[in-house]
Design an enzyme around this catalytic site. Structure first.
Site, PDB file in Angstrom:
ATOM      1  N   HIS A 196     -17.475  15.001  51.396  1.00 15.89           N
ATOM      2  CA  HIS A 196     -16.282  14.189  51.654  1.00 15.89           C
ATOM      3  C   HIS A 196     -15.326  14.120  50.473  1.00 15.89           C
ATOM      4  O   HIS A 196     -14.154  13.820  50.648  1.00 15.89           O
ATOM      5  CB  HIS A 196     -16.691  12.805  52.144  1.00 15.89           C
ATOM      6  CG  HIS A 196     -17.168  12.851  53.553  1.00 15.89           C
ATOM      7  ND1 HIS A 196     -18.484  13.009  53.875  1.00 15.89           N
ATOM      8  CD2 HIS A 196     -16.481  12.859  54.711  1.00 15.89           C
ATOM      9  CE1 HIS A 196     -18.604  13.083  55.182  1.00 15.89           C
ATOM     10  NE2 HIS A 196     -17.406  12.998  55.725  1.00 15.89           N
ATOM     11  N   ARG A 303     -11.175   8.342  60.209  1.00 11.22           N
ATOM     12  CA  ARG A 303     -12.430   7.984  59.525  1.00 11.22           C
ATOM     13  C   ARG A 303     -12.243   6.561  58.998  1.00 11.22           C
ATOM     14  O   ARG A 303     -11.540   6.351  58.013  1.00 11.22           O
ATOM     15  CB  ARG A 303     -12.709   8.954  58.376  1.00 11.22           C
ATOM     16  CG  ARG A 303     -13.112  10.364  58.842  1.00 11.22           C
ATOM     17  CD  ARG A 303     -13.469  11.236  57.646  1.00 11.22           C
ATOM     18  NE  ARG A 303     -14.118  12.477  58.008  1.00 11.22           N
ATOM     19  CZ  ARG A 303     -13.507  13.664  58.070  1.00 11.22           C
ATOM     20  NH1 ARG A 303     -12.221  13.767  57.823  1.00 11.22           N
ATOM     21  NH2 ARG A 303     -14.182  14.755  58.402  1.00 11.22           N
ATOM     22  N   ARG A 339     -12.898   6.259  64.849  1.00 11.96           N
ATOM     23  CA  ARG A 339     -14.344   6.419  64.775  1.00 11.96           C
ATOM     24  C   ARG A 339     -14.940   5.180  64.119  1.00 11.96           C
ATOM     25  O   ARG A 339     -14.433   4.712  63.101  1.00 11.96           O
ATOM     26  CB  ARG A 339     -14.697   7.667  63.959  1.00 11.96           C
ATOM     27  CG  ARG A 339     -16.195   7.971  64.013  1.00 11.96           C
ATOM     28  CD  ARG A 339     -16.527   9.290  63.370  1.00 11.96           C
ATOM     29  NE  ARG A 339     -16.333   9.248  61.926  1.00 11.96           N
ATOM     30  CZ  ARG A 339     -16.509  10.306  61.144  1.00 11.96           C
ATOM     31  NH1 ARG A 339     -16.846  11.473  61.654  1.00 11.96           N
ATOM     32  NH2 ARG A 339     -16.320  10.217  59.844  1.00 11.96           N
ATOM     33  N   GLU A 441     -22.647  16.089  66.385  1.00 10.04           N
ATOM     34  CA  GLU A 441     -22.803  16.585  65.011  1.00 10.04           C
ATOM     35  C   GLU A 441     -24.258  16.631  64.578  1.00 10.04           C
ATOM     36  O   GLU A 441     -24.561  17.032  63.461  1.00 10.04           O
ATOM     37  CB  GLU A 441     -21.961  15.758  64.040  1.00 10.04           C
ATOM     38  CG  GLU A 441     -22.209  14.262  64.087  1.00 10.04           C
ATOM     39  CD  GLU A 441     -21.294  13.485  63.142  1.00 10.04           C
ATOM     40  OE1 GLU A 441     -20.648  14.096  62.273  1.00 10.04           O
ATOM     41  OE2 GLU A 441     -21.233  12.250  63.285  1.00 10.04           O
ATOM     42  N   ASN A 464     -18.961  19.835  60.563  1.00 12.65           N
ATOM     43  CA  ASN A 464     -19.387  19.674  59.164  1.00 12.65           C
ATOM     44  C   ASN A 464     -20.859  19.268  59.108  1.00 12.65           C
ATOM     45  O   ASN A 464     -21.653  19.846  58.375  1.00 12.65           O
ATOM     46  CB  ASN A 464     -18.549  18.606  58.459  1.00 12.65           C
ATOM     47  CG  ASN A 464     -17.070  18.871  58.570  1.00 12.65           C
ATOM     48  OD1 ASN A 464     -16.673  20.005  58.802  1.00 12.65           O
ATOM     49  ND2 ASN A 464     -16.249  17.848  58.443  1.00 12.65           N
ATOM     50  N   ASP A 465     -21.190  18.237  59.876  1.00 11.39           N
ATOM     51  CA  ASP A 465     -22.590  17.802  59.886  1.00 11.39           C
ATOM     52  C   ASP A 465     -23.444  18.706  60.762  1.00 11.39           C
ATOM     53  O   ASP A 465     -24.618  18.918  60.468  1.00 11.39           O
ATOM     54  CB  ASP A 465     -22.695  16.346  60.368  1.00 11.39           C
ATOM     55  CG  ASP A 465     -22.409  15.383  59.222  1.00 11.39           C
ATOM     56  OD1 ASP A 465     -22.972  15.595  58.140  1.00 11.39           O
ATOM     57  OD2 ASP A 465     -21.614  14.445  59.417  1.00 11.39           O
ATOM     58  N   ARG A 475     -24.250  19.601  52.702  1.00 13.14           N
ATOM     59  CA  ARG A 475     -22.854  20.036  52.655  1.00 13.14           C
ATOM     60  C   ARG A 475     -22.179  19.707  51.330  1.00 13.14           C
ATOM     61  O   ARG A 475     -21.137  20.268  50.999  1.00 13.14           O
ATOM     62  CB  ARG A 475     -22.060  19.431  53.825  1.00 13.14           C
ATOM     63  CG  ARG A 475     -22.126  17.934  53.879  1.00 13.14           C
ATOM     64  CD  ARG A 475     -21.617  17.387  55.200  1.00 13.14           C
ATOM     65  NE  ARG A 475     -20.208  17.092  55.165  1.00 13.14           N
ATOM     66  CZ  ARG A 475     -19.587  16.312  56.046  1.00 13.14           C
ATOM     67  NH1 ARG A 475     -20.259  15.789  57.061  1.00 13.14           N
ATOM     68  NH2 ARG A 475     -18.311  16.073  55.951  1.00 13.14           N
ATOM     69  N   CYS A 512     -13.436  18.448  65.639  1.00 13.58           N
ATOM     70  CA  CYS A 512     -12.754  17.787  64.519  1.00 13.58           C
ATOM     71  C   CYS A 512     -13.388  18.094  63.167  1.00 13.58           C
ATOM     72  O   CYS A 512     -13.013  17.496  62.164  1.00 13.58           O
ATOM     73  CB  CYS A 512     -12.686  16.282  64.739  1.00 13.58           C
ATOM     74  SG  CYS A 512     -14.304  15.495  64.731  1.00 13.58           S
TER      75      CYS A 512
HETATM   76  C1  PEP Z   1     -18.144  16.290  60.929  1.00 17.73           C
HETATM   77  O1  PEP Z   1     -19.295  16.004  60.579  1.00 17.73           O
HETATM   78  O2  PEP Z   1     -17.802  17.438  61.286  1.00 17.73           O
HETATM   79  C2  PEP Z   1     -17.080  15.272  60.915  1.00 17.73           C
HETATM   80  C3  PEP Z   1     -15.890  15.520  61.393  1.00 17.73           C
HETATM   81  O3  PEP Z   1     -17.381  14.075  60.354  1.00 17.73           O
HETATM   82  P1  PEP Z   1     -17.466  13.816  58.788  1.00 17.73           P
HETATM   83  O4  PEP Z   1     -16.907  15.026  58.087  1.00 17.73           O
HETATM   84  O5  PEP Z   1     -16.690  12.578  58.514  1.00 17.73           O
HETATM   85  O6  PEP Z   1     -18.931  13.641  58.553  1.00 17.73           O
HETATM   86 MG    MG Z   2     -19.916  13.930  60.346  1.00 16.25          MG
END
Ligand code: PEP
Ligand code: MG
Length: 582
Positions: A196, A303, A339, A441, A464-465, A475, A512
């Site tokens: 993040h 977020r 979210r 995710e 991402n997750d 990550r 997303c």
């Molecule tokens: C993800 O995990 O792809 C996502 C959009 O949420 P975050 O990046 O906030 O974990």
């Molecule tokens: Mg996520």
């Protein structure tokens, strides 16, 4: 004087910054206070926690130092070993504990006092070796104080314009404090491209390079550096010729940016006439203007963690309502997908620290919807605030880290209760309640997508997750960043499976994760039947350009060919080949 030096890292946020350096780790404020008699035990525990965290950090740095070239690896490793030794059952640690216990002073103060005394006694001995160790003890002391105060780098604020920040590590909350009008860019030793902190850097449009081994040993506050976030390069003490070269690079990028901005008002339509929805991901409310300027069709992912960062108290219902209402109004009739709180993993909140266990694996622990369902006052306040804000425009509620249908059902019950409570309070609500959707995710959620699609109002695929959990790659860890592969066949199958489950159930599906904002993947995602992508506002023009150059039917054919492949190298070349044609 030392000359120019080029160091490589992970380019996580594009662009070039040139400026004078500010090293955060050298600039920590030390709080001082007396303890009440009953607070000593807890303070000793707090100190033990800071020692444990420091040891963990040093071990991580030691692992990284192995990759340094030649004798540097040995030298740095030796130094880190010395630091680790000082945190064992050492005079320093015992001395601090004694001071907390006997003098009833806070741990930070005890660390500083103990260091001053050790330094004084070493200096008196007149031994050159011991004199050299004083600096090491000070460095270890600074680390302890930094880990004790846990205050994000407040020093980041109020810096001269054009400053470049260097640090061992920056959290997303630290990064959120950076004012892009003052800070030109940043670089750190630790941190991966999909964590993040990287996402926050992209949100703020700050050039950033993470995972730069050996960074801090090379630079002093005030030195000039170049941060090339596109190439993942730091140049320390650049020569005039190097500066000129990077200035040209900056100008080229600005020109490209201006050209892309011309796409703002044109629709995101493929050559064969299919309209694609491009929405914005928001980390911070200040990005609203950028989202509108980029022509975002809505906010596909808000977020909400920004409300919980950099503070010791929790935001109440009213404060949250004000924040959401401002964004819903600001989008002027376009949908805002809010979210619910997704703290945990690399997103910490001091206000919630007491609720989150310190042991165990934070990526798999009490986080996101799990925390909200356990601490119902968090969820209740947030749902009430979202419901109240939804009278100003279309709102959707998105639940993070869902792994089972029962979590969705329990959150729906909580929403129904929130509605009843608000009605009893006489609060105005919209005729149609906001739809409730789930993040896909967690691999288990993707595999159970048909069950979730039957119950959820929409899906948002968080790659991402999904990549992190499917491939077991942290990550935010730079040492495994090269293994984080969005084109791994397992990842693609899960995306496809989830998207198809939603489409079959006639439920909207958005993607997303960061993949949505990279034009390299656009054809593939559209080929899966996903026609709604949400990304950092700055990526919208680039992805739109890709869509307008593409034939969707051809993208679908190429995606099918790609899904017949098992080898990720072959997948990548089939995709890149398609991208170079159309
Ligand atoms: C993800 O995990 O792809 C996502 C959009 O949420 P975050 O990046 O906030 O974990
Ligand atoms: Mg996520």
């Amino acid at each position: 004087m030392k000359g120019e030096r080029r160091i490589e890292g992970l380019g996580v946020s594009p662009g070039v910054a040139i400026g004078a350096v500010f090293i955060t780790d050298d600039n920590i404020a030390v709080p001082e206070y007396k303890l009440e008699a009953g607070q000593v035990g807890a303070e000793l525990q707090r100190f033990a926690g800071a020692v444990a965290l420091s040891v963990k950090q040093l071990k991580k740095l030691k692992g990284k130092s192995n990759t340094l070239p030649g004798s540097a690896s040995e030298e740095v490793g030796y130094l880190l070993d010395a630091h680790l030794h000082m945190l064992g059952d050492s005079r320093l640690v015992r001395g601090v504990e004694k001071r907390i216990d006997a003098e009833h002073i806070n741990a930070e103060r005890a660390v500083m006092d103990e260091i001053a005394q050790v330094a004084e006694s070493f200096a008196k001995m007149g031994d050159a070796y011991l004199a050299a160790r004083i600096e090491d003890i000070r460095v270890v002391g600074s680390r302890l104080v930094r880990n004790l105060t846990k205050t994000p780098y407040a020093a980041i604020q109020n810096l001269p314009e054009g400053t470049i920040i260097l640090a061992e590590e920056l959290t997303p909350a630290d990064t959120a404090l950076m004012d892009p009008r003052r800070i030109a860019g940043f670089a750190t030793v630790l941190g991966g491209a999909e964590g993040h902190t990287a996402i926050m850097a992209r949100a703020l449009n700050l050039p950033a390079v993470l995972g730069v081994t050996g960074l801090l040993g090379e630079v002093e506050s005030g030195d000039v550096v170049v941060v090339d976030g596109s190439e993942g390069v730091i140049v320390v003490r650049p020569t005039a010729a190097t500066i000129a070269r990077y200035q040209t690079k900056q100008e080229v990028r600005e020109r490209e940016q201006r050209q892309l901005n011309r796409l703002r008002r044109v629709p995101a339509v493929t050559r064969d006439g299919v309209e694609i929805t491009l929405q914005a991901n928001l980390e911070l409310p200040r990005e609203l203007e950028q989202a509108n300027e980029a022509g975002a069709a809505g906010i596909g992912l808000l977020r909400s963690e920004f409300l919980f960062m950099n503070r010791d108290d929790l935001p109440g219902e009213d404060e949250q309502y004000e924040a959401y209402a401002a964004l819903v109004r600001g989008m002027d009739g376009k949908t805002v997908t809010i979210r619910t709180l997704d703290v945990g993993g690399d997103k910490a909140s001091p206000a919630l620290a007491k609720l989150m266990p310190v042991d165990g694996n934070p990526a798999l622990g009490l986080r996101a919807i799990r925390l909200s369902l356990k601490e119902r006052r968090l969820l209740d306040a947030q749902l009430a605030a979202i419901l109240r804000a939804s009278v100003f425009g279309p709102v959707r509620i998105l639940l993070p880290m869902i792994s089972s249908v029962s979590e969705l059902k329990r959150t729906r019950d909580a929403l129904a209760q929130a509605v009843r409570r608000l009605k009893r309070r006489g609060v105005k609500l919209p005729k149609q309640l906001p739809p409730m959707g789930v993040m896909i995710e967690v691999p288990g959620a993707a595999l159970a997508a048909d069950a979730l699609a039957a119950q959820a109002d929409f899906f948002s695929i968080g790659t991402n997750d999904l990549i992190q959990y499917t491939l077991a790659i942290d990550r935010g860890d730079e040492s495994v960043a090269d293994l984080y592969n969005p084109l791994h066949p397992a990842v693609l199958r899960l995306i496809q499976f989830a998207a198809e489950a939603a489409l079959r159930a006639k439920k909207p599906v958005c993607l997303c994760g960061e993949m949505a904002g990279d034009p390299r993947y656009t054809a593939l995602l559209l080929g899966f039947g996903i026609t709604d992508l949400s990304m950092a506002p700055s990526n919208i023009p680039r992805v739109k350009q890709r869509i307008r150059a593409m034939d969707l039917a051809a993208a679908g054919r190429r995606t099918r060919a790609i899904m017949d492949q098992l080898d990720d190298g072959r997948i990548a070349s089939l995709l890149d080949d398609f991208n170079s044609l159309a």
